[in-house]
Design a protein around this motif. Sequence first.
Motif, PDB file in Angstrom:
ATOM      1  N   VAL A  36       0.847  -1.189   0.000  1.00  0.00           N
ATOM      2  CA  VAL A  36       0.000   0.000   0.000  1.00  0.00           C
ATOM      3  C   VAL A  36       0.890   1.249   0.000  1.00  0.00           C
ATOM      4  O   VAL A  36       1.674   1.440   0.920  1.00  0.00           O
ATOM      5  CB  VAL A  36      -0.916   0.016   1.246  1.00  0.00           C
ATOM      6  CG1 VAL A  36      -1.737   1.287   1.297  1.00  0.00           C
ATOM      7  CG2 VAL A  36      -1.799  -1.224   1.281  1.00  0.00           C
ATOM      8  N   ALA A  41      -2.317   6.398   1.195  1.00  0.00           N
ATOM      9  CA  ALA A  41      -2.992   6.334   2.496  1.00  0.00           C
ATOM     10  C   ALA A  41      -3.262   7.748   3.019  1.00  0.00           C
ATOM     11  O   ALA A  41      -4.324   8.019   3.595  1.00  0.00           O
ATOM     12  CB  ALA A  41      -2.163   5.546   3.495  1.00  0.00           C
ATOM     13  N   ALA A  44      -6.325   9.087   1.009  1.00  0.00           N
ATOM     14  CA  ALA A  44      -7.600   8.504   1.430  1.00  0.00           C
ATOM     15  C   ALA A  44      -8.002   8.977   2.823  1.00  0.00           C
ATOM     16  O   ALA A  44      -9.176   9.317   3.060  1.00  0.00           O
ATOM     17  CB  ALA A  44      -7.515   6.975   1.396  1.00  0.00           C
ATOM     18  N   THR A  45      -7.048   9.034   3.724  1.00  0.00           N
ATOM     19  CA  THR A  45      -7.340   9.437   5.101  1.00  0.00           C
ATOM     20  C   THR A  45      -7.708  10.911   5.176  1.00  0.00           C
ATOM     21  O   THR A  45      -8.734  11.281   5.749  1.00  0.00           O
ATOM     22  CB  THR A  45      -6.126   9.149   6.008  1.00  0.00           C
ATOM     23  OG1 THR A  45      -5.798   7.756   5.916  1.00  0.00           O
ATOM     24  CG2 THR A  45      -6.424   9.513   7.452  1.00  0.00           C
ATOM     25  N   ALA A 101      -2.946   8.804   9.035  1.00  0.00           N
ATOM     26  CA  ALA A 101      -2.712   8.071   7.782  1.00  0.00           C
ATOM     27  C   ALA A 101      -1.891   6.815   8.049  1.00  0.00           C
ATOM     28  O   ALA A 101      -2.106   5.780   7.413  1.00  0.00           O
ATOM     29  CB  ALA A 101      -2.014   8.963   6.761  1.00  0.00           C
ATOM     30  N   HIS A 105      -3.127   3.256   6.977  1.00  0.00           N
ATOM     31  CA  HIS A 105      -2.185   2.492   6.143  1.00  0.00           C
ATOM     32  C   HIS A 105      -1.914   1.127   6.759  1.00  0.00           C
ATOM     33  O   HIS A 105      -1.997   0.102   6.082  1.00  0.00           O
ATOM     34  CB  HIS A 105      -0.881   3.285   5.991  1.00  0.00           C
ATOM     35  CG  HIS A 105       0.145   2.591   5.174  1.00  0.00           C
ATOM     36  ND1 HIS A 105       1.130   1.804   5.734  1.00  0.00           N
ATOM     37  CD2 HIS A 105       0.342   2.546   3.834  1.00  0.00           C
ATOM     38  CE1 HIS A 105       1.898   1.317   4.773  1.00  0.00           C
ATOM     39  NE2 HIS A 105       1.437   1.754   3.613  1.00  0.00           N
ATOM     40  N   THR A 143     -10.641   3.557   5.308  1.00  0.00           N
ATOM     41  CA  THR A 143     -10.009   2.276   4.971  1.00  0.00           C
ATOM     42  C   THR A 143     -10.651   1.671   3.727  1.00  0.00           C
ATOM     43  O   THR A 143      -9.965   1.059   2.903  1.00  0.00           O
ATOM     44  CB  THR A 143     -10.079   1.272   6.142  1.00  0.00           C
ATOM     45  OG1 THR A 143     -11.436   1.035   6.489  1.00  0.00           O
ATOM     46  CG2 THR A 143      -9.302   1.767   7.336  1.00  0.00           C
ATOM     47  N   LEU A 146      -9.230   3.617   0.776  1.00  0.00           N
ATOM     48  CA  LEU A 146      -7.842   3.210   0.527  1.00  0.00           C
ATOM     49  C   LEU A 146      -7.788   1.816  -0.097  1.00  0.00           C
ATOM     50  O   LEU A 146      -7.036   1.592  -1.052  1.00  0.00           O
ATOM     51  CB  LEU A 146      -7.023   3.255   1.814  1.00  0.00           C
ATOM     52  CG  LEU A 146      -5.559   2.845   1.680  1.00  0.00           C
ATOM     53  CD1 LEU A 146      -4.821   3.695   0.637  1.00  0.00           C
ATOM     54  CD2 LEU A 146      -4.856   2.932   3.036  1.00  0.00           C
TER      55      LEU A 146
END
Length: 185
Positions: A36, A41, A44-45, A101, A105, A143, A146
């Motif tokens: 990942v 991350a 997305a976060t 993050a 992640h 999540t 991500l």
Amino acid sequence: MLVVFAHSNTGSTVATLHRGDGVVLQLPGYDRKYRVPHDLAHFATERTLEMSGGVFGSIAAGAVFSNMRVVSGRPRHDSVARSRLILDGCKQSLGLAELLAGMVHHAVETDIPDQAPVLVRKAWGSLRAGEPPWPDEVVAEATTLLSELVTDFEARGSVKVTWPDHLVAEVPQPKGVRRGRRGRT
């Protein structure tokens, strides 16, 4: 701001950011040992938790981290000073974004996405008292986002995403600079 995550020639990830001011930047990743991408991350976060003062909101406002490079476009005449102002003004939120993050992640990387809310609550508790401002369902959305982005990234070798305009960090006023008209004597 359009962001394109792709594999780099070093085996890591590179994010190419197309800012609204016409400047195109590259942000290299340092995540060769992870499936990942760490910066994905962050995306997305920060997007899901509406963090305008994180990595991507800061870059959208004009910040340039030391490991970034300008690919094309013409930076503002005061781009270095502006970047410094933004990074100084977002210091705490950048630290928080890094911590959160990292939790999201870890949850996706180790295939325990259902544990992300617990990890985020523990991380929040290490910095501040009380409950985090995001309900568990919102952390779970981070999540999920991500995981979906990673699936696309693995299938295509790249993924294109858009950073929302409403999540751009504020640019603090420089200290010692007066604005407005001078008084007449």
